[in-house]
Structure formats: C-alpha cells, structure tokens
Enzyme design. Sequence first.
Site, PDB file in Angstrom:
ATOM      1  N   GLY A 177       0.819  -1.215   0.000  1.00 28.44           N
ATOM      2  CA  GLY A 177       0.000   0.000   0.000  1.00 28.44           C
ATOM      3  C   GLY A 177       0.850   1.261   0.000  1.00 28.44           C
ATOM      4  O   GLY A 177       2.076   1.222   0.127  1.00 28.44           O
ATOM      5  N   ASN A 208       1.342  13.831   4.375  1.00 33.69           N
ATOM      6  CA  ASN A 208       0.529  12.926   5.186  1.00 33.69           C
ATOM      7  C   ASN A 208       0.997  11.482   5.141  1.00 33.69           C
ATOM      8  O   ASN A 208       0.741  10.705   6.065  1.00 33.69           O
ATOM      9  CB  ASN A 208      -0.938  12.990   4.757  1.00 33.69           C
ATOM     10  CG  ASN A 208      -1.125  12.670   3.286  1.00 33.69           C
ATOM     11  OD1 ASN A 208      -0.646  13.410   2.420  1.00 33.69           O
ATOM     12  ND2 ASN A 208      -1.798  11.568   2.991  1.00 33.69           N
ATOM     13  N   HIS A 240      -1.259  17.180   3.478  1.00 34.38           N
ATOM     14  CA  HIS A 240      -2.421  17.810   4.091  1.00 34.38           C
ATOM     15  C   HIS A 240      -2.043  19.212   4.544  1.00 34.38           C
ATOM     16  O   HIS A 240      -0.935  19.437   5.049  1.00 34.38           O
ATOM     17  CB  HIS A 240      -2.883  17.025   5.319  1.00 34.38           C
ATOM     18  CG  HIS A 240      -3.465  15.679   5.015  1.00 34.38           C
ATOM     19  ND1 HIS A 240      -3.761  15.237   3.752  1.00 34.38           N
ATOM     20  CD2 HIS A 240      -3.816  14.665   5.858  1.00 34.38           C
ATOM     21  CE1 HIS A 240      -4.271  14.005   3.822  1.00 34.38           C
ATOM     22  NE2 HIS A 240      -4.302  13.643   5.087  1.00 34.38           N
ATOM     23  N   CYS A 265      -3.422  11.144  10.451  1.00 35.49           N
ATOM     24  CA  CYS A 265      -2.448  11.997   9.750  1.00 35.49           C
ATOM     25  C   CYS A 265      -2.679  13.477  10.014  1.00 35.49           C
ATOM     26  O   CYS A 265      -1.718  14.237  10.206  1.00 35.49           O
ATOM     27  CB  CYS A 265      -2.498  11.700   8.247  1.00 35.49           C
ATOM     28  SG  CYS A 265      -4.155  11.584   7.557  1.00 35.49           S
ATOM     29  N   ARG A 293      -3.533 -12.215  -1.844  1.00 39.73           N
ATOM     30  CA  ARG A 293      -3.614 -11.789  -3.248  1.00 39.73           C
ATOM     31  C   ARG A 293      -2.367 -11.028  -3.692  1.00 39.73           C
ATOM     32  O   ARG A 293      -2.135 -10.853  -4.888  1.00 39.73           O
ATOM     33  CB  ARG A 293      -4.869 -10.950  -3.492  1.00 39.73           C
ATOM     34  CG  ARG A 293      -4.881  -9.595  -2.815  1.00 39.73           C
ATOM     35  CD  ARG A 293      -6.138  -8.814  -3.173  1.00 39.73           C
ATOM     36  NE  ARG A 293      -6.162  -7.513  -2.525  1.00 39.73           N
ATOM     37  CZ  ARG A 293      -6.632  -7.292  -1.319  1.00 39.73           C
ATOM     38  NH1 ARG A 293      -7.133  -8.295  -0.597  1.00 39.73           N
ATOM     39  NH2 ARG A 293      -6.626  -6.073  -0.804  1.00 39.73           N
TER      40      ARG A 293
END
Length: 345
Positions: free
Chosen positions: A12, A315, A242, A130, A39
């Site tokens: 990720g 972030n 951010h 975050c 997966r």
Amino acid sequence: MGYKVAVVGATGNVGREMLDILAERGFPADEVVALASARSLGTEVSFGDKTLKTKVLDNYDFSDTDICLMSAGGSVSKEWSPKIGQQGCVVIDNSSAWRYDAEVPLIVPEVNADAIVGFTKKNIIANPNCSTAQLVVALKPLHDVARIKRVVVATYQSVSGAGKDAMDELFTQTRAVFVTDPIEPQKFPKRIAFNLIPHIDVFMEDGYTKEEWKMMVETKKILDPRIKLTATCVRVPVFISHAEAVNIEFDQPISAEEATDILREAPGCLVIDKREPGGYITPYEAAGEDATYISRIREDATVENGLSMWIVSDNLRKGAALNAVQIAEVLINRKLIKPKARKAA
C-alpha cells in the site's frame, strides 16, 4: 545484532513509504520482511537498493520478529495486532483500531515520547491520524509556553489519505474533464477533480464526521485533555500532503513574533513565513519532506490571546510512515526493546 522488522500492508501507499523511510534513515535492521494479503503474494516492493517479495500475513510467524509496522487497515489490525503482540513483537499500528484504547499509548515522538512506556500492556503502540500528527507537532511547543485553551481547525486533506484507489480516481477524473469523458465517482461521494468535499469518514449523530472527531479525541490524548477543539475536514484535489488553517486561543498572552521564535526551535517544525507572495509553504512543496511546515503566523484580534497559522505536512510521511518509524527509533534509543535471538534458517 540488529533488529528484525516486519511491514504489514507493504504494497500500500503507507507500507511502501515505511520501507523507503526505514532505508533512508539507516534503521538498525538486520532483516526487513514485507507482508501483505494472499492476493499480493510475491509482489515486489523496494527497500533501499534491494527488492523484497511480499509474504502472506496469515502464514507468518512473528516469534523472532522485534517490531511490526502495521498499515493494513483497522479490521486487519484489530484481528492481528493482539496476536502479534502476544508473540513478543511490538506492533506500531497506523490504523484507528487502537488509538482510543486506554492501555495503548498514542505517540508523536516530538510531543509525548515519554508516554511510550505504556506499550508493555499489550505490545501495541498507536500512530495518530495523519491530520492530528502534524497539528500536535506545531501545537506542543506553543502549549508549553502559553497553554492552549481552544483550537479551531479547517483541514485541506489530499486524496492519498484515502489510499491508492483515491489517487487513481483523482487522476482519472482530472483527465476526464479535459477529454470530456463522463465522470462517475466511486471512491468519493462526489466528484473530486476541480472540487472540494467537506466530508471525510462517516457522519456521526452530532453532525461531525469521524475524521473531525478523531482530531478532537486524539489531540486531547496526546497533548492535553483540557484542550477544546473543533474541526472541519475537507478533501481537496491534491495528491499528497495535508494543509490546515488553524486558529488557537491561549490562556496566556503570546505574540506572533514569540510564536515564530518558539516554532523555529521546535523539533519537527520548519517555519517558512516571509509575509510576501510565495513566502509560505504549499502541499506540493511539502510532498516528500519530513518536516511539519508552518506559515502565515499572525495574531487574531477577535479573541484574547489568539493566533492563526497555516500548517502543511506530507501525510504519507509525518502523518503515517515517518511517525511510525520514529516511534520504533524511540523504542530502540531508550533501550525499551532488545533484538531477539533468530531462528535457524
């Protein structure tokens, strides 16, 4: 002997950033393992000049692993973090699953590193949201001097905070605008390209969203339970970083000049505030950087002892991956953990 580190959710956005930051900072690891769901088995991820192939979380034995950086979502963490902790591996969790547990410390190293000692109760340490992380880095040094009473914050949060699919949606929609293709929102409730969405996470009964609630509760837990905070969290068509417009009311007088001097010396903060066109930091400039940037520091004449400022940070780094690695560094630097003996291959 160095440490053995596992990164869960390694494929990720944040997991990949964790691997990059471990390598960048020369983290004292003899072995780093990339873990993900079935997966993603065999997916290759970068770690410095090496390439790691992901292994499956479900089959992994943590008994000889020292630190687990967890970034696989709340449901995965809720199930796996206690199991991992019971095997003697310290979990540093990036989800919201454990932030509000009284037996789990919620840590931003520049702000409340001393609270880390409580990790032994469950072998879990929580990483804050975050938007909270960058906020408290800037608030802490000011709170120490003039005591904060109330904070009003409006966030301008990039799509990367919602994951890779959200970044893909912004890219696809932006392209669609220029080629006049139809736009169908999927990840977001409304179109995000060339738009703003005042809605992050689910709505609660009082009209606030859970993202706004997180900022309030986490700031109290990390910094001071007496601080009152209200937030409006907005998703903006920016890929990374951010930004926050922050208004602060203090108990004691503090000038903009005093605040600027304090923040210039504060750990993790970088003041860029020239009071001229371009003399401030934008999300684009903060992307890929470790600092929490502070600009537009000024006095608010509408309240007694008030200041306003602009806070920007990447972030994926300070808001997630960097903070997690910094927590691991605190564990090591304070000698709170030692490397385990490794199993024979």
